[in-house]
Motif scaffolding. Structure first.
Motif, PDB file in Angstrom:
ATOM      1  N   ALA A  46       1.018  -1.612  -0.507  1.00  0.00           N
ATOM      2  CA  ALA A  46      -0.289   0.037   0.427  1.00  0.00           C
ATOM      3  C   ALA A  46       0.970   1.271  -0.088  1.00  0.00           C
ATOM      4  O   ALA A  46       1.802   1.336   0.518  1.00  0.00           O
ATOM      5  N   GLY A  47       0.884   1.957  -0.818  1.00  0.00           N
ATOM      6  CA  GLY A  47       0.941   3.288  -1.387  1.00  0.00           C
ATOM      7  C   GLY A  47       0.435   4.454  -2.146  1.00  0.00           C
ATOM      8  O   GLY A  47      -0.601   4.318  -2.642  1.00  0.00           O
ATOM      9  N   LEU A  48       0.639   5.668  -1.251  1.00  0.00           N
ATOM     10  CA  LEU A  48      -0.718   6.941  -2.263  1.00  0.00           C
ATOM     11  C   LEU A  48      -0.486   6.742  -3.504  1.00  0.00           C
ATOM     12  O   LEU A  48      -1.400   7.009  -4.110  1.00  0.00           O
ATOM     13  N   LEU A  49       0.717   6.919  -3.727  1.00  0.00           N
ATOM     14  CA  LEU A  49       0.340   6.881  -5.443  1.00  0.00           C
ATOM     15  C   LEU A  49      -0.209   5.285  -5.976  1.00  0.00           C
ATOM     16  O   LEU A  49      -0.433   5.272  -6.921  1.00  0.00           O
ATOM     17  N   CYS A  50       0.827   4.576  -5.243  1.00  0.00           N
ATOM     18  CA  CYS A  50       0.834   2.827  -5.976  1.00  0.00           C
ATOM     19  C   CYS A  50       1.230   1.777  -4.734  1.00  0.00           C
ATOM     20  O   CYS A  50       1.976   2.337  -4.348  1.00  0.00           O
ATOM     21  N   GLY A  51       0.247   0.714  -4.566  1.00  0.00           N
ATOM     22  CA  GLY A  51       0.977  -0.511  -4.575  1.00  0.00           C
ATOM     23  C   GLY A  51       2.067  -0.723  -3.995  1.00  0.00           C
ATOM     24  O   GLY A  51       3.150  -1.172  -3.791  1.00  0.00           O
ATOM     25  N   ARG A  52       2.504  -1.799  -6.125  1.00  0.00           N
ATOM     26  CA  ARG A  52       3.623  -2.066  -6.448  1.00  0.00           C
ATOM     27  C   ARG A  52       4.256  -1.538  -7.251  1.00  0.00           C
ATOM     28  O   ARG A  52       3.174  -1.508  -8.572  1.00  0.00           O
ATOM     29  N   MET A  53       5.123  -1.165  -7.636  1.00  0.00           N
ATOM     30  CA  MET A  53       6.063  -0.092  -8.805  1.00  0.00           C
ATOM     31  C   MET A  53       6.754  -0.881  -9.729  1.00  0.00           C
ATOM     32  O   MET A  53       8.175  -1.357  -9.015  1.00  0.00           O
ATOM     33  N   GLU A  54       6.587  -1.352 -11.306  1.00  0.00           N
ATOM     34  CA  GLU A  54       7.907  -2.281 -11.953  1.00  0.00           C
ATOM     35  C   GLU A  54       7.455  -0.930 -13.027  1.00  0.00           C
ATOM     36  O   GLU A  54       7.594  -1.399 -14.335  1.00  0.00           O
ATOM     37  N   GLY A  55       8.246   0.262 -12.569  1.00  0.00           N
ATOM     38  CA  GLY A  55       8.316   0.836 -13.446  1.00  0.00           C
ATOM     39  C   GLY A  55       9.215   2.535 -12.659  1.00  0.00           C
ATOM     40  O   GLY A  55       9.865   2.042 -12.019  1.00  0.00           O
ATOM     41  N   ASP A  56       8.983   3.006 -12.968  1.00  0.00           N
ATOM     42  CA  ASP A  56       9.612   4.939 -12.959  1.00  0.00           C
ATOM     43  C   ASP A  56       8.259   5.804 -12.373  1.00  0.00           C
ATOM     44  O   ASP A  56       7.617   5.498 -13.498  1.00  0.00           O
ATOM     45  N   ILE A  57       9.096   6.172 -11.563  1.00  0.00           N
ATOM     46  CA  ILE A  57       8.037   7.253 -10.842  1.00  0.00           C
ATOM     47  C   ILE A  57       8.907   9.175 -10.581  1.00  0.00           C
ATOM     48  O   ILE A  57       9.622   8.199 -10.585  1.00  0.00           O
ATOM     49  N   GLY A  93       4.476   2.015   2.387  1.00  0.00           N
ATOM     50  CA  GLY A  93       4.561   3.389   1.785  1.00  0.00           C
ATOM     51  C   GLY A  93       4.266   4.970   1.655  1.00  0.00           C
ATOM     52  O   GLY A  93       3.014   4.334   1.338  1.00  0.00           O
ATOM     53  N   GLY A  94       4.783   5.896   1.777  1.00  0.00           N
ATOM     54  CA  GLY A  94       3.901   7.554   1.451  1.00  0.00           C
ATOM     55  C   GLY A  94       4.629   7.450  -0.292  1.00  0.00           C
ATOM     56  O   GLY A  94       3.051   7.747  -0.057  1.00  0.00           O
ATOM     57  N   ILE A  95       4.868   6.367  -0.887  1.00  0.00           N
ATOM     58  CA  ILE A  95       4.485   7.317  -2.068  1.00  0.00           C
ATOM     59  C   ILE A  95       4.034   5.674  -2.854  1.00  0.00           C
ATOM     60  O   ILE A  95       3.203   5.512  -3.362  1.00  0.00           O
ATOM     61  N   CYS A  96       4.870   4.480  -2.560  1.00  0.00           N
ATOM     62  CA  CYS A  96       4.626   3.189  -3.034  1.00  0.00           C
ATOM     63  C   CYS A  96       5.460   1.961  -1.930  1.00  0.00           C
ATOM     64  O   CYS A  96       5.658   2.509  -1.344  1.00  0.00           O
ATOM     65  N   GLY A  97       3.910   0.900  -1.471  1.00  0.00           N
ATOM     66  CA  GLY A  97       4.179   0.140  -1.257  1.00  0.00           C
ATOM     67  C   GLY A  97       6.217  -0.620  -1.100  1.00  0.00           C
ATOM     68  O   GLY A  97       6.375  -1.384  -0.298  1.00  0.00           O
ATOM     69  N   TYR A  98       5.505  -1.008  -2.227  1.00  0.00           N
ATOM     70  CA  TYR A  98       6.854  -1.921  -3.021  1.00  0.00           C
ATOM     71  C   TYR A  98       6.967  -1.721  -4.429  1.00  0.00           C
ATOM     72  O   TYR A  98       6.449  -2.200  -5.794  1.00  0.00           O
ATOM     73  N   LEU A  99       8.193  -1.323  -4.521  1.00  0.00           N
ATOM     74  CA  LEU A  99       9.145  -1.056  -5.748  1.00  0.00           C
ATOM     75  C   LEU A  99      10.253  -2.191  -5.642  1.00  0.00           C
ATOM     76  O   LEU A  99      11.426  -1.602  -5.391  1.00  0.00           O
ATOM     77  N   VAL A 100       9.046  -2.111  -6.703  1.00  0.00           N
ATOM     78  CA  VAL A 100      10.101  -3.937  -7.296  1.00  0.00           C
ATOM     79  C   VAL A 100      11.308  -3.319  -7.636  1.00  0.00           C
ATOM     80  O   VAL A 100      12.303  -4.014  -7.239  1.00  0.00           O
ATOM     81  N   ILE A 101      11.161  -2.995  -9.014  1.00  0.00           N
ATOM     82  CA  ILE A 101      12.417  -2.509  -9.700  1.00  0.00           C
ATOM     83  C   ILE A 101      11.567  -1.527 -10.574  1.00  0.00           C
ATOM     84  O   ILE A 101      10.659  -1.023 -10.329  1.00  0.00           O
ATOM     85  N   GLY A 102      13.053  -0.557 -11.123  1.00  0.00           N
ATOM     86  CA  GLY A 102      12.439   0.469 -11.659  1.00  0.00           C
ATOM     87  C   GLY A 102      13.510   2.197 -10.324  1.00  0.00           C
ATOM     88  O   GLY A 102      13.747   1.578  -9.536  1.00  0.00           O
ATOM     89  N   GLU A 103      12.804   3.215 -10.255  1.00  0.00           N
ATOM     90  CA  GLU A 103      13.494   4.308 -10.263  1.00  0.00           C
ATOM     91  C   GLU A 103      12.125   5.578  -8.965  1.00  0.00           C
ATOM     92  O   GLU A 103      10.966   5.196  -9.891  1.00  0.00           O
ATOM     93  N   VAL A 104      12.321   5.844  -8.186  1.00  0.00           N
ATOM     94  CA  VAL A 104      11.317   6.790  -7.717  1.00  0.00           C
ATOM     95  C   VAL A 104      12.175   8.229  -7.918  1.00  0.00           C
ATOM     96  O   VAL A 104      13.328   8.021  -7.485  1.00  0.00           O
TER      97      VAL A 104
END
Length: 379
Positions: A223-234, A254-265
């Motif tokens: 859980a994150g305010l922008l996305c739950g699970r990210m596999e890309g870029d923010i 997380g504040g922005i994303c719950g789980y940054l699997v791969i990619g970049e914030v």
């Protein structure tokens, strides 16, 4: 991230999130002190393997519906006439102007399997998701709740001659009950995203609970305010709000994303109050956890977090001003964190990262986060 350009293949669907096996380390939290960038613990990989095996066994015997939204949902108010056909280029993007149109996008992704791959979606105006029906707030169903979103989503207009003013999404509410240990679900404005998100501000509230169920029968939430699970870029986003999780011990917040699997914030900020009532594996101001087994790029760069983090269960957990749990060559660079963390002495917490292992590292980060011990109320 550059709007309208192919910012790289995220490889969504080629990795297996959740295979974050432990490593060795050391360290505990001391109230009132800045406990540095990284906290460590002695944790045998076999523990995580056993948990994963247990969930796999339960998955084989439980196929029931597992998520209930606590109230009416935005699906019921979507604009079914919103036409996305023949659009999605940089000069002819899918322009979203109302909450009802945004809800239609969520419906198309989740219920009709429209991934919007290689398509550009923009916000042409601010979006207000605050709606009450019969005294109950209407719940947001994340874009990518059932199927991943694979497009490019920007809060600013990509078209020539248009201002690059960032638009806002306000009033998002997600309040759900999860009732199965077999389920992994993603919560935020976006659920699971395998594309790019940029130039948008999000404000909202997320509460994921499993009331009345034992630990082994609670679902896993990212859980994150922008996305739950990210596999890309923010890039160039800001979020503000609250996230509470009360699911299995493998959940992440997380504040922005719950789980940054791969990619970049990158170049983003978060002001977030995060709560875990279950001993989440990762809880952090920008991302709860980051990294996955394998040689995949993974970084949080030039981000700032203002946090209020609390782990109310005296269990193993990892909390950090920027990220709770980082692994497999994850990089946190040029970031800052401020605020407070509340937990128990012995839990793994750090001003920047709660735990970083497998060649993960912090570079040029600064934290003024204060650690507070719940039993003694000392900070």
């Amino acid at each position: 991230m550059e709007p309208g350009k192919n910012n790289g293949d995220t490889g969504c669907g080629t990795v297996e999130p959740g295979k974050n096996n432990g490593n060795t380390g050391r360290g505990t939290v001391e109230p009132g002190k800045n406990n540095g960038d990284i906290g460590h613990m002695n944790l045998k990989p076999i523990i995580f393997k056993c948990i994963i095996a247990l969930v796999a066994v339960l998955a084989a015997v439980d196929g029931r519906a597992t998520v209930t939204f606590n109230g009416p949902v935005w699906y019921d108010y979507r604009d079914t006439g919103f036409d996305v056909r023949g659009k999605g280029t940089m000069q002819n993007p899918i322009a979203i102007s109302t909450a009802e149109e945004l809800a239609q996008v969520a419906w198309l992704v989740n219920e009709e399997g429209e991934s919007f791959e290689n398509k550009i979606l923009i916000l042409a105006d601010d979006i207000d998701l605050e709606k009450t029906v019969g005294g109950t707030r209407v719940q947001w169903v994340p874009i990518g709740f059932k199927n991943p979103f694979r497009g490019q989503f920007y809060g600013a207009d990509t078209r020539d001659g248009q201002s690059r003013e960032r638009h806002h999404v306000r009033g998002m509410v997600i309040h759900v009950h999860m009732t199965s240990a077999t389920d992994v679900r993603d919560f935020g404005l976006f659920g699971r995203c395998c594309g790019q998100i940029g130039y948008v501000d999000v404000e909202g509230y997320i509460n994921v609970v499993s009331d009345g169920y034992p630990m082994w029968y609670k679902g896993t939430a990212y859980a994150g305010l922008l996305c739950g699970r990210m596999e890309g870029d923010i890039a160039y986003v800001s979020v503000e709000g609250n996230v509470t999780i009360g699911c299995s011990d493998a959940s992440n917040a997380g504040g922005i994303c719950g789980y940054l699997v791969i990619g970049e914030v990158a170049h983003s900020t978060a002001k977030a109050m995060l709560r875990s009532t279950c001993g989440a594996i990762g809880m952090g101001g920008i991302s709860g956890s980051m990294g996955v087994e394998g040689d995949f790029p993974n970084a949080i760069i030039d981000c700032a977090a203002d946090v209020d983090l609390t782990c109310t269960e005296n269990k193993v957990s990892f909390t950090g001003g920027v990220v709770g749990y980082a692994q497999h060559h994850a990089v946190i660079a040029g970031c800052s964190a401020t605020g407070k963390m509340y937990g128990y002495v012995g839990q793994r917490a750090g001003g920047i990262a709660g735990m970083a292992l497998y060649d993960s590292r912090t570079v040029g980060c600064v934290s003024t986060v204060t650690m507070c011990d719940i039993p003694s109320a000392q900070c």
